[in-house]
Design a protein around this motif. Structure first.
Motif, PDB file in Angstrom:
ATOM      1  N   MET A  81       0.837  -1.200   0.000  1.00 32.83           N
ATOM      2  CA  MET A  81       0.000   0.000   0.000  1.00 32.83           C
ATOM      3  C   MET A  81       0.871   1.249   0.000  1.00 32.83           C
ATOM      4  O   MET A  81       0.628   2.189  -0.756  1.00 32.83           O
ATOM      5  CB  MET A  81      -0.919  -0.012   1.228  1.00 32.83           C
ATOM      6  CG  MET A  81      -1.759   1.255   1.414  1.00 32.83           C
ATOM      7  SD  MET A  81      -0.932   2.593   2.315  1.00 32.83           S
ATOM      8  CE  MET A  81      -0.637   1.847   3.904  1.00 32.83           C
ATOM      9  N   GLU A 133      -7.001  -1.843  -5.348  1.00 33.92           N
ATOM     10  CA  GLU A 133      -7.705  -3.085  -5.028  1.00 33.92           C
ATOM     11  C   GLU A 133      -6.716  -4.246  -4.906  1.00 33.92           C
ATOM     12  O   GLU A 133      -6.861  -5.107  -4.023  1.00 33.92           O
ATOM     13  CB  GLU A 133      -8.770  -3.402  -6.080  1.00 33.92           C
ATOM     14  CG  GLU A 133      -9.594  -4.621  -5.708  1.00 33.92           C
ATOM     15  CD  GLU A 133     -10.765  -4.878  -6.635  1.00 33.92           C
ATOM     16  OE1 GLU A 133     -11.451  -5.896  -6.423  1.00 33.92           O
ATOM     17  OE2 GLU A 133     -11.002  -4.079  -7.564  1.00 33.92           O
ATOM     18  N   VAL A 136      -5.312  -4.093  -1.437  1.00 33.85           N
ATOM     19  CA  VAL A 136      -6.235  -4.567  -0.405  1.00 33.85           C
ATOM     20  C   VAL A 136      -6.313  -6.091  -0.421  1.00 33.85           C
ATOM     21  O   VAL A 136      -6.250  -6.751   0.621  1.00 33.85           O
ATOM     22  CB  VAL A 136      -7.629  -3.935  -0.591  1.00 33.85           C
ATOM     23  CG1 VAL A 136      -8.639  -4.543   0.387  1.00 33.85           C
ATOM     24  CG2 VAL A 136      -7.562  -2.414  -0.409  1.00 33.85           C
ATOM     25  N   ARG A 137      -6.417  -6.656  -1.615  1.00 32.90           N
ATOM     26  CA  ARG A 137      -6.507  -8.123  -1.708  1.00 32.90           C
ATOM     27  C   ARG A 137      -5.223  -8.786  -1.209  1.00 32.90           C
ATOM     28  O   ARG A 137      -5.269  -9.814  -0.529  1.00 32.90           O
ATOM     29  CB  ARG A 137      -6.839  -8.543  -3.136  1.00 32.90           C
ATOM     30  CG  ARG A 137      -8.262  -8.173  -3.539  1.00 32.90           C
ATOM     31  CD  ARG A 137      -8.666  -8.787  -4.871  1.00 32.90           C
ATOM     32  NE  ARG A 137      -9.985  -8.335  -5.268  1.00 32.90           N
ATOM     33  CZ  ARG A 137     -11.136  -8.827  -4.794  1.00 32.90           C
ATOM     34  NH1 ARG A 137     -11.117  -9.788  -3.890  1.00 32.90           N
ATOM     35  NH2 ARG A 137     -12.294  -8.358  -5.223  1.00 32.90           N
ATOM     36  N   GLN A 140      -5.264  -8.645   2.539  1.00 34.78           N
ATOM     37  CA  GLN A 140      -6.214  -9.603   3.104  1.00 34.78           C
ATOM     38  C   GLN A 140      -5.678 -11.023   2.985  1.00 34.78           C
ATOM     39  O   GLN A 140      -5.849 -11.835   3.897  1.00 34.78           O
ATOM     40  CB  GLN A 140      -7.576  -9.455   2.422  1.00 34.78           C
ATOM     41  CG  GLN A 140      -8.262  -8.150   2.814  1.00 34.78           C
ATOM     42  CD  GLN A 140      -9.557  -7.886   2.083  1.00 34.78           C
ATOM     43  OE1 GLN A 140      -9.812  -8.441   1.013  1.00 34.78           O
ATOM     44  NE2 GLN A 140     -10.392  -7.025   2.652  1.00 34.78           N
ATOM     45  N   MET A 145      -4.371  -6.939   6.614  1.00 33.70           N
ATOM     46  CA  MET A 145      -5.507  -6.023   6.501  1.00 33.70           C
ATOM     47  C   MET A 145      -6.792  -6.740   6.899  1.00 33.70           C
ATOM     48  O   MET A 145      -6.904  -7.961   6.772  1.00 33.70           O
ATOM     49  CB  MET A 145      -5.645  -5.497   5.062  1.00 33.70           C
ATOM     50  CG  MET A 145      -4.505  -4.635   4.609  1.00 33.70           C
ATOM     51  SD  MET A 145      -4.786  -3.991   2.942  1.00 33.70           S
ATOM     52  CE  MET A 145      -3.177  -3.306   2.566  1.00 33.70           C
ATOM     53  N   PRO A 150     -13.122  -5.264  -0.815  1.00 35.91           N
ATOM     54  CA  PRO A 150     -11.914  -4.819  -1.531  1.00 35.91           C
ATOM     55  C   PRO A 150     -12.135  -3.656  -2.504  1.00 35.91           C
ATOM     56  O   PRO A 150     -11.364  -2.694  -2.477  1.00 35.91           O
ATOM     57  CB  PRO A 150     -11.447  -6.073  -2.274  1.00 35.91           C
ATOM     58  CG  PRO A 150     -12.020  -7.205  -1.495  1.00 35.91           C
ATOM     59  CD  PRO A 150     -13.331  -6.700  -0.960  1.00 35.91           C
ATOM     60  N   THR A 153     -13.161  -0.395  -0.644  1.00 33.63           N
ATOM     61  CA  THR A 153     -12.019   0.092   0.127  1.00 33.63           C
ATOM     62  C   THR A 153     -10.977   0.708  -0.805  1.00 33.63           C
ATOM     63  O   THR A 153     -10.398   1.762  -0.504  1.00 33.63           O
ATOM     64  CB  THR A 153     -11.400  -1.054   0.948  1.00 33.63           C
ATOM     65  OG1 THR A 153     -12.425  -1.620   1.776  1.00 33.63           O
ATOM     66  CG2 THR A 153     -10.255  -0.570   1.823  1.00 33.63           C
ATOM     67  N   ALA A 154     -10.768   0.078  -1.954  1.00 32.71           N
ATOM     68  CA  ALA A 154      -9.825   0.611  -2.942  1.00 32.71           C
ATOM     69  C   ALA A 154     -10.283   1.973  -3.447  1.00 32.71           C
ATOM     70  O   ALA A 154      -9.466   2.882  -3.641  1.00 32.71           O
ATOM     71  CB  ALA A 154      -9.684  -0.368  -4.106  1.00 32.71           C
ATOM     72  N   CYS A 186      -3.856   5.651   6.159  1.00 31.66           N
ATOM     73  CA  CYS A 186      -4.167   4.451   5.373  1.00 31.66           C
ATOM     74  C   CYS A 186      -3.901   3.193   6.198  1.00 31.66           C
ATOM     75  O   CYS A 186      -4.704   2.255   6.183  1.00 31.66           O
ATOM     76  CB  CYS A 186      -3.343   4.420   4.093  1.00 31.66           C
ATOM     77  SG  CYS A 186      -3.821   5.666   2.866  1.00 31.66           S
ATOM     78  N   LEU A 190      -6.760   0.441   7.200  1.00 28.89           N
ATOM     79  CA  LEU A 190      -6.682  -0.895   6.605  1.00 28.89           C
ATOM     80  C   LEU A 190      -6.292  -2.001   7.578  1.00 28.89           C
ATOM     81  O   LEU A 190      -6.553  -3.177   7.319  1.00 28.89           O
ATOM     82  CB  LEU A 190      -5.671  -0.884   5.459  1.00 28.89           C
ATOM     83  CG  LEU A 190      -6.022  -0.017   4.263  1.00 28.89           C
ATOM     84  CD1 LEU A 190      -4.823   0.094   3.327  1.00 28.89           C
ATOM     85  CD2 LEU A 190      -7.227  -0.558   3.525  1.00 28.89           C
TER      86      LEU A 190
END
Length: 198
Positions: A81, A133, A136-137, A140, A145, A150, A153-154, A186, A190
Motif C-alpha cells: 500500500m 484493489e 487490499v486483496r 487480506q 488487513m 476490496p 475500500t480501494a 491508510c 486498513l
C-alpha cells in the motif's frame, strides 16, 4: 516523436493548462508547426484528439505500473500500500499534464454525451482503482488487513490519495507535507482489528 505524437502532446499540455474550450486548433497548429488539416487527418476533431489523449493516458498508466511493480515482492499488503501511494504521486509527476487534464471539468462534461469519452475515462479510473484493489486483496491474503470490501475500500483509498493530489494541483497545499500522515491514516484504516472481528 512522430508528428501525431507531437500533436497529441501539445494538445495535452494546452488542454490541461488553458482548457479545452479555450484551446483552438490554431493554438495547436502554432505550437506544433503543423497545418490544421494534418491535425484533422490524424484525429478527425478536437473531441477525437481529447479521446486519443485519454486512450494514451490509460496505456501509459499500465506501462508505468508494470515497470514499477512487475517482479517485486512485498513483506505485506501494508508495505505494498505504501508503495502504491508513492507510485501514484510519482505517476502524477511524470504524467503531470495528463493528471491535470483529468482533474479538469471538461473531460467529464464531454463524457456525459460522448460514450467513447466516457468509456476511456471509466477505463482510466478503473485502472487506477485496480492498483489499490490489488493492494487490499494482497493485504487480506497475508492477514495484514481487515476483511473490508476490496473494491469499495480501494475506491476510498484512491479518493484519499487523489484528493490530496488535487490540493497540490490547485496550489492549495503542499501534498508532500501530508505524505507521512496519509500513509499513517491508510495504515489505521486498513489494519486488521486487534480483536480479530474482521
Amino acid at each position: 516523436m512522430t508528428k501525431k505524437e507531437a500533436i497529441r502532446y501539445a494538445a495535452t499540455v494546452l488542454f490541461a493548462h488553458k482548457g479545452f474550450q479555450d484551446t483552438t486548433m490554431q493554438d495547436i497548429c502554432k505550437v506544433t508547426g503543423t497545418a490544421e488539416g494534418t491535425i484533422f487527418y490524424h484525429f478527425k476533431s478536437k473531441e477525437g484528439l481529447l479521446i486519443a489523449i485519454l486512450e494514451q493516458a490509460k496505456t501509459r498508466i499500465l506501462e508505468e505500473y508494470d515497470a514499477a511493480f512487475t517482479g517485486r515482492d512485498f513483506a505485506s499488503g501494508l508495505e505494498m500500500m505504501e508503495e502504491a501511494v508513492t507510485f501514484y504521486f510519482h505517476l502524477a509527476g511524470v504524467m503531470e499534464h495528463e493528471f491535470t487534464l483529468l482533474q479538469r471539468q471538461f473531460p467529464h462534461q464531454l463524457a456525459e454525451d460522448n460514450s467513447e469519452c466516457r468509456s476511456h475515462l471509466a477505463a482510466i479510473y478503473n485502472c487506477l482503482t485496480d492498483i489499490f484493489e490489488r493492494v487490499v486483496r494482497a493485504g487480506q491474503d497475508d492477514g495484514s488487513m481487515g476483511a473490508f470490501p476490496p473494491r469499495e475500500t480501494a475506491m476510498i483509498l484512491f479518493a484519499m490519495v487523489d484528493g490530496l493530489l488535487r490540493l497540490k494541483t490547485c496550489n492549495l497545499y503542499d501534498a508532500g507535507a501530508l505524505f507521512d500522515e496519509l500513509i499513517a491514516s491508510c495504515r489505521r484504516m486498513l489494519a486488521k482489528p486487534r480483536d480479530g472481528s474482521c
